[in-house]
Design an enzyme around this catalytic site. Sequence first.
Site, PDB file in Angstrom:
ATOM      1  N   SER A   1      31.207 -48.764 -31.241  1.00 53.80           N
ATOM      2  CA  SER A   1      31.143 -48.050 -32.510  1.00 53.80           C
ATOM      3  C   SER A   1      30.167 -46.871 -32.431  1.00 53.80           C
ATOM      4  O   SER A   1      30.309 -46.001 -31.580  1.00 53.80           O
ATOM      5  CB  SER A   1      30.789 -49.030 -33.635  1.00 53.80           C
ATOM      6  OG  SER A   1      31.083 -48.489 -34.897  1.00 53.80           O
TER       7      SER A   1
ATOM      8  N   ASP B   1      37.177 -50.766 -34.246  1.00 53.13           N
ATOM      9  CA  ASP B   1      35.751 -50.870 -33.922  1.00 53.13           C
ATOM     10  C   ASP B   1      35.466 -51.884 -32.810  1.00 53.13           C
ATOM     11  O   ASP B   1      35.870 -53.036 -32.883  1.00 53.13           O
ATOM     12  CB  ASP B   1      35.006 -51.279 -35.188  1.00 53.13           C
ATOM     13  CG  ASP B   1      33.519 -51.014 -35.118  1.00 53.13           C
ATOM     14  OD1 ASP B   1      32.887 -51.482 -34.171  1.00 53.13           O
ATOM     15  OD2 ASP B   1      32.999 -50.335 -36.017  1.00 53.13           O
TER      16      ASP B   1
END
Length: 333
Positions: A38, A152
């Site tokens: 991320s 993510d």
Amino acid sequence: MRVALALGSGGARGYAHIGVLNELTERGHEVVGIAGSSMGALVGGLQAAGKLDEYTAWASSLTQRAVLRLLDPSITSAGVLRAEKILDAVRAIVGDVTIEELPIPYTAVATDLITGKSVWMQRGPLDDAIRASIAIPGVITPYVLDGRLLADGGILDPLPMAPIAAVAADMTIAVSISGDDPEASGRGRESRAPSTDWLNRMWRSSSSLLDTKAARSLLDTPTGRAVLGRFAAGDDEPLPEPDDKVTEEPGNAGIPKLGAFEVMNRVIDIAQAALARHTLAAYPPDLLIEVPRTVCRSLDFHRATEVIEIGQELASAALDTLEQKVPETASDT
């Protein structure tokens, strides 16, 4: 020292990674490997490409309104925010570069939403790898890459230690940005809630952000209002009351009052913290730097300067402690 870094996920708290890298540079350490999930993938990729200073200057100039425009709100995609404008800005900084061309070995971690497996991206366009890794569930739309629907990296691997296990380094450092100690930085800030009137005024007067119909539709959804409320305080306006303040009703003493977005965000934080503990048990780093999750909210991307400073302060304290232990260990032997 030659250092290999694992940079964790956690939204805007990931600015703290920049502070950690600044401290390592000031102490003369050489980064020889980076893995990130991320925001850790974004900061790590920019560091590997030698463009982190340019990104830092850009991020430090952002206001709340500028961040909202960059996040590109949507009412039709699989996420409240598209975030393509952020990637356009990143592409302008890093240029057309592939991971194979980077001078520092780099891994961006994402999650395949179809197979349910973690994906290590170690080749291909750098901007694609970053875009896939930052797709926060339910907030930023997933990214299709090479026939896979990616989101993510923090979903399954919030602190990616495994990719740096084989790096020839003198020291491995893990930077977790979901720490539980609210006093660790000495500068944590409570979450803030939006003013509904302010949101309505903003949308009425800011046709450049979204078309009017789309804006109203987005504000009609609880998740949309909650996410967009991360930016509700104007740049020159006093901040409203915290949205996680303790309730005063009888029988609820000590119970935080959380909105829909805060509940979702906290659930993600809890799950990622548990996964990170398992990762650290399997691949213990030489040094763990923990940034409290209370430093800022996940979407406070306009607070780069202060979060970077907090990250550097925490890195400095952790490295000082490590350096004090090394002579003691050497004298014992």
